[in-house]
Write a protein that holds these residues in place. Structure first.
Motif, PDB file in Angstrom:
ATOM      1  N   GLU A  12       0.976  -1.356   0.140  1.00  0.00           N
ATOM      2  CA  GLU A  12      -0.464   0.159  -0.004  1.00  0.00           C
ATOM      3  C   GLU A  12       0.962   1.607  -0.251  1.00  0.00           C
ATOM      4  OE1 GLU A  12      -3.568   1.926   2.545  1.00  0.00           O
ATOM      5  OE2 GLU A  12      -3.526  -0.316   1.911  1.00  0.00           O
ATOM      6  N   PHE A  13       0.807   2.264  -1.074  1.00  0.00           N
ATOM      7  CA  PHE A  13       1.428   3.452  -0.838  1.00  0.00           C
ATOM      8  C   PHE A  13       0.598   4.932  -0.784  1.00  0.00           C
ATOM      9  CE2 PHE A  13       2.989  -0.195  -3.025  1.00  0.00           C
ATOM     10  CZ  PHE A  13       4.707   0.286  -3.765  1.00  0.00           C
ATOM     11  N   PRO A  14       1.037   5.437   0.281  1.00  0.00           N
ATOM     12  CA  PRO A  14      -0.299   5.971   0.540  1.00  0.00           C
ATOM     13  C   PRO A  14      -0.667   7.616  -0.189  1.00  0.00           C
ATOM     14  CG  PRO A  14       1.213   6.394   2.561  1.00  0.00           C
ATOM     15  CD  PRO A  14       1.971   5.715   1.261  1.00  0.00           C
ATOM     16  N   ASP A  15       0.313   7.753  -1.104  1.00  0.00           N
ATOM     17  CA  ASP A  15       0.703   9.189  -1.702  1.00  0.00           C
ATOM     18  C   ASP A  15      -0.019   8.730  -3.284  1.00  0.00           C
ATOM     19  OD1 ASP A  15       1.378  10.923  -3.616  1.00  0.00           O
ATOM     20  OD2 ASP A  15       2.600  12.096  -2.162  1.00  0.00           O
ATOM     21  N   ASN A  16      -0.413   9.068  -3.269  1.00  0.00           N
ATOM     22  CA  ASN A  16      -1.174   8.160  -5.584  1.00  0.00           C
ATOM     23  C   ASN A  16      -0.657   8.827  -6.251  1.00  0.00           C
ATOM     24  OD1 ASN A  16      -2.783   6.478  -6.611  1.00  0.00           O
ATOM     25  ND2 ASN A  16      -3.861   8.712  -7.616  1.00  0.00           N
ATOM     26  N   ARG A  70      12.986   6.271  -2.960  1.00  0.00           N
ATOM     27  CA  ARG A  70      13.275   7.641  -3.851  1.00  0.00           C
ATOM     28  C   ARG A  70      12.203   8.430  -4.007  1.00  0.00           C
ATOM     29  NH1 ARG A  70      18.117   7.647  -6.399  1.00  0.00           N
ATOM     30  NH2 ARG A  70      17.887   8.386  -8.359  1.00  0.00           N
ATOM     31  N   LEU A  71      10.986   7.928  -4.144  1.00  0.00           N
ATOM     32  CA  LEU A  71      10.185   8.856  -5.161  1.00  0.00           C
ATOM     33  C   LEU A  71      10.120   9.895  -3.701  1.00  0.00           C
ATOM     34  CD1 LEU A  71       7.915   7.205  -6.762  1.00  0.00           C
ATOM     35  CD2 LEU A  71       9.931   9.300  -8.189  1.00  0.00           C
ATOM     36  N   GLU A  72       9.270   9.671  -2.685  1.00  0.00           N
ATOM     37  CA  GLU A  72       9.500  10.031  -1.349  1.00  0.00           C
ATOM     38  C   GLU A  72      10.311  11.288  -1.147  1.00  0.00           C
ATOM     39  OE1 GLU A  72       6.203   8.181   1.758  1.00  0.00           O
ATOM     40  OE2 GLU A  72       8.453   7.214   1.425  1.00  0.00           O
ATOM     41  N   GLN A  73      11.984  11.041  -1.166  1.00  0.00           N
ATOM     42  CA  GLN A  73      13.103  11.799  -1.216  1.00  0.00           C
ATOM     43  C   GLN A  73      13.151  12.974  -2.127  1.00  0.00           C
ATOM     44  OE1 GLN A  73      15.983   8.909  -1.067  1.00  0.00           O
ATOM     45  NE2 GLN A  73      15.436   8.008   0.668  1.00  0.00           N
ATOM     46  N   GLY A  74      11.919  12.495  -2.660  1.00  0.00           N
ATOM     47  CA  GLY A  74      12.036  14.368  -4.339  1.00  0.00           C
ATOM     48  C   GLY A  74      12.631  13.947  -4.985  1.00  0.00           C
TER      49      GLY A  74
END
Length: 324
Positions: A12-16, A70-74
């Motif tokens: 599950e990934f919280p940020d669509n 990685r995406l969460e880190q921008g």
């Protein structure tokens, strides 16, 4: 969930929005991971269901989680990042090279962007550039040897650790063939220096770069132009060092001055010197590898961060060389 010899994992990934980036255009990234592992990945809302052989399913879920982090880190996620994640568990360099935990964060701040080494060998290399006055980066094309060295040089310049950057390469055809090219000496040697210009343009805005070069804060020059100079308070890079002769290498290494850092990069498989002329890079490895203050860093095809096909091509040539 388990079905026969197959397992199913639900992630599950919280940020669509980030999930869309993770999947890639037309789910290209998911298709790539499926092809590499043999699993099936289904998307439902903000969930990904990974179905397949337990080992393959575990590999795929680990890669998906790492890419999402990685995406969460921008940071962006591309094909080379997927390729890197699948290679992270493999040996990153020859025995004896210092190891660094995979999770340790290493970043290089430049004028235009933040640079992140992508493999363990690259992280170790970058750390050695900050820690050592003289460092070597040796390995195949596409492993980031020169790119990362120039990034570290820009970082040291903007933080005041050095006063200037000097980038150099041997112009292996600086004799008769070069003489036939049109223009003055700068016009003749610039084609050899272009990869260094390309790296700088990635790190320094165009107008600032032009001003720095005009003021000689950043210099790009053929190796032959280094003779007679003492390079103090400078970050100095010798690229394509496999094409330096033994005398040129000795000349270059002895230019090291007070407060300077020196990086030598090269690929032992791409020597363009005349037949029978020994490479200065090979001599330097043989003569200097026991000096503790000098860092030798080695890369393999596993560290290639260009298109995944580049790594496959290099591996094919490496295997052929081993047979010979």
């Amino acid at each position: 969930m388990t079905t026969g010899n197959l397992t199913e994992a639900v992630l599950e990934f919280p940020d669509n929005r980030l999930l869309i980036e993770l999947c890639g255009e037309y789910d290209r990234n998911l298709t790539d991971i499926e092809a590499r592992t043999g699993v099936q990945i289904l998307r439902r809302g903000n969930q990904l269901t990974v179905h397949g052989d337990p080992e393959a399913q575990a590999d795929a879920t680990e890669v998906l989680r790492s890419l999402y982090d990685r995406l969460e880190q921008g940071r962006e996620v591309g094909q080379s990042d997927i390729d890197r994640e699948f290679r992270m568990g493999e040996d990153q360099g020859p025995a004896g090279q210092m190891e660094m935990p995979v999770g340790e964060k290493v970043e290089i701040k430049t004028r235009k962007k933040l640079i992140e080494p992508r493999t363990d060998a690259q992280k170790v290399y970058v750390k050695s550039l900050f820690d050592n006055e003289l460092a070597f980066g040796i390995g195949p094309a596409g492993t980031g040897k020169t790119y990362l060295a120039v990034a570290v040089g820009v970082n040291m310049l903007i933080t005041g650790a050095v006063d200037k950057i000097i980038l150099s390469r041997p112009a292996v055809e600086a004799g008769e063939k070069l003489g036939y090219l049109p223009g003055d000496m700068k016009d003749k040697v610039d084609p050899y220096m272009q990869p260094l210009y390309d790296a700088l343009n990635d790190f320094v805005p165009g107008k600032q770069l032009a001003k720095m070069m005009e003021d000689k804060v950043i210099e790009i020059a053929p190796l032959a132009f280094m003779r007679g100079r003492t390079l103090s308070n400078a970050f100095v890079v010798l690229d394509e060092a496999q094409n330096a002769t033994s005398m040129q290498m000795k000349m270059f290494l002895t230019r090291l001055g007070e407060g300077s850092r020196m990086v030598i990069t090269g690929d032992r498989t791409q020597i363009d010197l005349p037949r029978g002329m020994p490479s200065g890079l090979a001599d330097a490895e043989r003569l200097l590898d026991r000096i503790p203050e000098i860092s030798f860093n080695y890369f393999t095809s596993k560290d290639v961060v260009r298109h995944p096909l580049v790594a496959a091509i290099i591996e094919a040539y490496e295997k052929d060389a081993e047979k010979g």
